[in-house]
Design an enzyme around this catalytic site. Sequence first.
Site, short mmCIF file in Angstrom:
data_model
loop_
_atom_site.label_atom_id
_atom_site.label_comp_id
_atom_site.label_asym_id
_atom_site.label_seq_id
_atom_site.Cartn_x
_atom_site.Cartn_y
_atom_site.Cartn_z
N TRP A 31 0.85 -1.19 0.00
CA TRP A 31 0.00 0.00 0.00
C TRP A 31 0.89 1.24 0.00
O TRP A 31 1.89 1.30 0.71
CB TRP A 31 -0.90 0.02 1.24
CG TRP A 31 -2.34 -0.29 1.00
CD1 TRP A 31 -2.91 -1.53 0.92
CD2 TRP A 31 -3.39 0.65 0.84
NE1 TRP A 31 -4.26 -1.41 0.71
CE2 TRP A 31 -4.58 -0.06 0.67
CE3 TRP A 31 -3.46 2.06 0.84
CZ2 TRP A 31 -5.82 0.54 0.48
CZ3 TRP A 31 -4.69 2.66 0.67
CH2 TRP A 31 -5.86 1.90 0.48
N PHE A 66 -1.57 -3.69 7.74
CA PHE A 66 -2.20 -4.61 8.70
C PHE A 66 -1.55 -5.99 8.64
O PHE A 66 -1.47 -6.69 9.65
CB PHE A 66 -3.70 -4.73 8.42
CG PHE A 66 -4.44 -5.56 9.43
CD1 PHE A 66 -4.66 -6.91 9.20
CD2 PHE A 66 -4.89 -4.99 10.62
CE1 PHE A 66 -5.34 -7.68 10.14
CE2 PHE A 66 -5.57 -5.75 11.56
CZ PHE A 66 -5.79 -7.09 11.32
N SER A 89 3.18 2.44 5.06
CA SER A 89 2.75 3.84 4.93
C SER A 89 1.23 3.86 5.02
O SER A 89 0.55 3.34 4.12
CB SER A 89 3.20 4.41 3.57
OG SER A 89 2.53 5.62 3.28
N HIS A 97 -11.08 4.09 9.37
CA HIS A 97 -10.26 2.91 9.07
C HIS A 97 -8.79 3.19 9.39
O HIS A 97 -8.05 2.33 9.88
CB HIS A 97 -10.41 2.54 7.60
CG HIS A 97 -9.94 1.16 7.29
ND1 HIS A 97 -8.97 0.92 6.36
CD2 HIS A 97 -10.30 -0.04 7.80
CE1 HIS A 97 -8.74 -0.39 6.30
NE2 HIS A 97 -9.54 -0.99 7.15
N PHE A 122 9.62 -0.73 14.12
CA PHE A 122 8.38 -0.10 13.63
C PHE A 122 8.73 1.02 12.66
O PHE A 122 8.99 2.16 13.07
CB PHE A 122 7.58 0.43 14.83
CG PHE A 122 6.23 0.99 14.49
CD1 PHE A 122 5.98 2.35 14.58
CD2 PHE A 122 5.20 0.16 14.08
CE1 PHE A 122 4.73 2.88 14.28
CE2 PHE A 122 3.95 0.68 13.79
CZ PHE A 122 3.71 2.04 13.88
N ARG A 136 8.83 12.43 4.94
CA ARG A 136 9.47 11.51 5.89
C ARG A 136 10.03 10.25 5.23
O ARG A 136 10.47 9.33 5.89
CB ARG A 136 8.45 11.13 6.98
CG ARG A 136 8.12 12.28 7.91
CD ARG A 136 6.79 12.11 8.63
NE ARG A 136 6.55 13.18 9.59
CZ ARG A 136 6.15 14.40 9.26
NH1 ARG A 136 5.93 14.73 7.97
NH2 ARG A 136 5.98 15.34 10.19
N1 LIG Z 1 -5.48 2.38 3.76
C1 LIG Z 1 -4.25 1.77 3.95
C2 LIG Z 1 -4.13 0.40 4.15
N2 LIG Z 1 -5.24 -0.39 4.17
C3 LIG Z 1 -5.16 -1.84 3.95
C4 LIG Z 1 -4.87 -2.63 5.24
O1 LIG Z 1 -3.51 -2.42 5.67
C5 LIG Z 1 -5.05 -4.13 4.97
O2 LIG Z 1 -4.16 -4.51 3.95
C6 LIG Z 1 -6.47 -4.46 4.54
O3 LIG Z 1 -7.37 -3.94 5.52
C7 LIG Z 1 -6.68 -5.97 4.38
O4 LIG Z 1 -6.36 -6.63 5.59
N3 LIG Z 1 -2.92 -0.17 4.36
C8 LIG Z 1 -1.78 0.60 4.36
O5 LIG Z 1 -0.68 0.08 4.54
N4 LIG Z 1 -1.88 1.96 4.16
C9 LIG Z 1 -3.08 2.57 3.96
O6 LIG Z 1 -3.12 3.82 3.79
C1 LIG Z 2 -5.76 4.09 6.18
C2 LIG Z 2 -6.94 3.68 5.39
O1 LIG Z 2 -7.43 2.58 5.50
C3 LIG Z 2 -7.57 4.72 4.54
O2 LIG Z 2 -6.59 5.20 3.63
C4 LIG Z 2 -8.76 4.15 3.77
O3 LIG Z 2 -9.42 5.27 3.22
P1 LIG Z 2 -10.95 5.54 3.62
O4 LIG Z 2 -10.97 5.79 5.12
O5 LIG Z 2 -11.35 6.77 2.83
O6 LIG Z 2 -11.74 4.31 3.25
#
Ligand SMILES: Nc1c(NC[C@H](O)[C@H](O)[C@H](O)CO)[nH]c(=O)[nH]c1=O
Ligand SMILES: CC(=O)[C@@H](O)COP(=O)(O)O
Length: 158
Positions: A31, A66, A89, A97, A122, A136
Amino acid sequence: MATENKNLSVYDKAAIPNAKNLRFGIVVSEWNETITEALYQGAFEALTDCGALPDNILRWNVPGSFELTFGCKKMLTSQKVDAVIAIGSVIRGETSHFDFVCSATAQGIKDLNIAYDIPVIFCVLTDDNLQQSIDRSGGKHGNKGTEAAIAAIKMASI
Ligand SMILES: Nc1c(NC[C@H](O)[C@H](O)[C@H](O)CO)[nH]c(=O)[nH]c1=O
Ligand SMILES: CC(=O)[C@@H](O)COP(=O)(O)O
């Protein structure tokens, strides 16, 4: 001290153990891959600058931040590594979320440090917008991947 008052890429090489005999795992989230690739490059370059051999740096990819916890757990339980760096990131979107992904990822990596005897670093950016991430991951605030690599060397050397 906030990041804006500290360059993430600055380190005193003389104060860092030589990493030539250490093996590192790096688990990279796909991601926001432009950001995570920049973080990975920063980490890789810092590790080798401090003596790590490229052949001793193992990289795996996972879909998102995640999944870093599971990827790091598999890495440290199946591979001979002295430290693992978790690279991700997370950028805030429209919903809550962001909060759940950031919290779960941070807690999961923290839990790995408690459950196993291999340090897991981390290196996950949790930013409100893309510019903060750019700043960053090699921008005006340096590269958090560099910072994470130095932390990995120091922790593996304890
Ligand atoms: N929105 C972002 C995500 N979302 C995906 C989750 O990390 C995960 O892969 C999904 O929920 C399936 O389990 N992940 C990031 O690394 N960065 C984001 O901005
Ligand atoms: C960190 C996330 O999961 C986020 O980028 C997903 O975007 P949204 O909250 O607009 O569904």
